[in-house]
Design an enzyme around this catalytic site. Structure first.
Site, short mmCIF file in Angstrom:
data_model
loop_
_atom_site.label_atom_id
_atom_site.label_comp_id
_atom_site.label_asym_id
_atom_site.label_seq_id
_atom_site.Cartn_x
_atom_site.Cartn_y
_atom_site.Cartn_z
N GLU A 117 0.87 -1.18 0.00
CA GLU A 117 0.00 0.00 0.00
C GLU A 117 0.90 1.22 0.00
O GLU A 117 1.68 1.41 0.93
CB GLU A 117 -0.89 0.00 1.24
CG GLU A 117 -1.62 1.30 1.51
CD GLU A 117 -2.14 1.40 2.94
OE1 GLU A 117 -2.23 2.54 3.45
OE2 GLU A 117 -2.46 0.36 3.54
N LYS A 167 -10.28 -1.76 8.09
CA LYS A 167 -8.98 -1.56 8.72
C LYS A 167 -9.20 -1.05 10.13
O LYS A 167 -9.69 0.07 10.32
CB LYS A 167 -8.16 -0.54 7.90
CG LYS A 167 -6.80 -0.23 8.49
CD LYS A 167 -6.07 0.83 7.68
CE LYS A 167 -6.50 2.23 8.04
NZ LYS A 167 -5.62 3.25 7.43
N THR A 169 -4.39 6.10 2.50
CA THR A 169 -4.75 7.46 2.90
C THR A 169 -5.48 8.19 1.77
O THR A 169 -5.16 9.33 1.43
CB THR A 169 -3.51 8.27 3.36
OG1 THR A 169 -2.58 7.39 4.02
CG2 THR A 169 -3.93 9.35 4.35
#
Length: 220
Positions: free
Chosen positions: A54, A142, A83
């Site tokens: 990621e 998450k 993000t």
């Protein structure tokens, strides 16, 4: 509104993301001081055997890094964007070749990711936030920051939410990673404990060593 064909494709993508994360178990979070550093770290991680990455968009040039890494690794690496805060970021990372998006919460980027069929791992912490993320259409949730409550929290969540796919992120170490997996996480996401000073151009050999330690930790 999405047509049935797009919805069906998005559904398949969500299931594929869950399956890939469950199989790979370690998601390396690359948050670096620039695109070149992020790419260098990603190459070392892949060489060490880490195949789920990621790239955080807090990395300057993060979208460019994703595009270049996609061109370099193709489908051999599960490559996502982290993000993702805004709708325009979701659009940009999809165009760059990201296979999934990760958000710290239910952001505009999370909403847009679902809308455009980009598989989503949505950040949450409380049960209410987890349910809201699932209702939004997230493939996985998450739990961030996971270290606030530790592995036992995942075991408690499995009772009322047995079908939610949880990923532990935030404060996960090589020692605690197996505990999160045993407690019910399908994968662990690791940033600074894995990247260390390599995120700012530091020792890549040590990065490779840490990557191998984490891979050994999640393999059991």
């Amino acid at each position: 509104m999405m047509d049935d064909g797009i919805q069906s494709g998005a559904g398949r993508g969500q299931l594929e993301l869950v399956g890939e994360l469950s199989q790979r178990r370690l998601l390396a979070i690359v948050r670096a001081d620039g695109a070149e550093t992020a790419i260098a770290c990603a190459r070392v991680l892949v060489e060490a055997g880490v195949t789920a990455l990621e790239v955080s968009l807090t990395t300057p040039g993060g979208v460019d890094a994703i595009g270049r890494l996609r061109g370099e690794f193709g489908d051999d690496v599960l490559l996502g964007a982290g993000t993702v805060m805004t709708a325009s970021q979701a659009d940009a990372v999809l165009e760059a070749g990201a296979a999934f998006a990760v958000t710290p919460a239910i952001t505009r980027g999370a909403l847009r990711s679902v809308e455009i069929g980009l598989p989503l791992a949505c950040g949450a912490l409380t049960p209410s936030e987890i349910v809201a993320a699932v209702d939004l259409g997230a493939a996985a949730v998450k739990i961030f920051p996971a270290g606030v409550h530790g592995p036992s929290y995942f075991k408690e969540l499995r009772g009322p939410l047995p079908d939610v796919r949880l990923v532990a992120v935030g404060g996960v170490t090589a020692d605690s990673a197996p505990e999160y997996l045993r407690a019910g996480a399908v994968a662990v996401g690791v940033g600074s404990p894995l990247l260390g000073d390599a995120a700012k151009g530091g020792d890549l050999l040590q990065l490779k060593s840490r990557a191998q330690q984490f891979l050994e930790a999640v393999a059991g």
